[in-house]
Design a protein around this motif. Sequence first.
Motif, mmCIF file in Angstrom:
data_model
loop_
_atom_site.group_PDB
_atom_site.id
_atom_site.type_symbol
_atom_site.label_atom_id
_atom_site.label_comp_id
_atom_site.label_asym_id
_atom_site.label_seq_id
_atom_site.Cartn_x
_atom_site.Cartn_y
_atom_site.Cartn_z
ATOM 1 N N PRO A 11 1.190 -8.925 2.782
ATOM 2 C CA PRO A 11 0.956 -8.832 4.222
ATOM 3 C C PRO A 11 2.232 -9.012 5.059
ATOM 4 O O PRO A 11 2.402 -8.348 6.075
ATOM 5 N N GLU A 14 4.097 -5.690 5.477
ATOM 6 C CA GLU A 14 3.368 -4.578 6.091
ATOM 7 C C GLU A 14 4.183 -3.896 7.187
ATOM 8 O O GLU A 14 4.381 -2.676 7.170
ATOM 9 N N HIS A 33 -6.881 -4.349 5.418
ATOM 10 C CA HIS A 33 -6.599 -5.643 4.803
ATOM 11 C C HIS A 33 -7.564 -5.819 3.633
ATOM 12 O O HIS A 33 -8.772 -5.616 3.769
ATOM 13 N N VAL A 56 -2.273 -5.886 1.950
ATOM 14 C CA VAL A 56 -2.533 -4.783 2.874
ATOM 15 C C VAL A 56 -2.440 -3.494 2.070
ATOM 16 O O VAL A 56 -1.494 -3.308 1.309
#
Length: 106
Positions: A11, A14, A33, A56
């Motif tokens: 994440p 991302e 997600h 992600v």
Amino acid sequence: MMKMVRAIVRPEKENDVVLALEAKGFPALTKTHVFGRGKQKGITVGPIHYDELPKVMLMIVTEDESVPVIIDVIQKAAFVGYEGDGKIFVSPVTESYTIRTGAKAE
């Protein structure tokens, strides 16, 4: 032929990946997600075991010739150097349709 590139990344990487793809001319993508685990089956921190970790998933549909460029961009932007950096999957897209018009996309 078209291909779908699915990248599962950390994440915290991302935004780096999205900006790097955009800078290389690939602004169109879908992201979601997700939770999952790889071969390491989660991680243990002290006495706590985390079975599934947040990630992600980025999905990009592109022409065949763009796939190597997209893979390279994602690998460089998502790299941390530890287990859990992610995976990239490439699969064929046989058909796609535009919802608004119902037209088969070329």
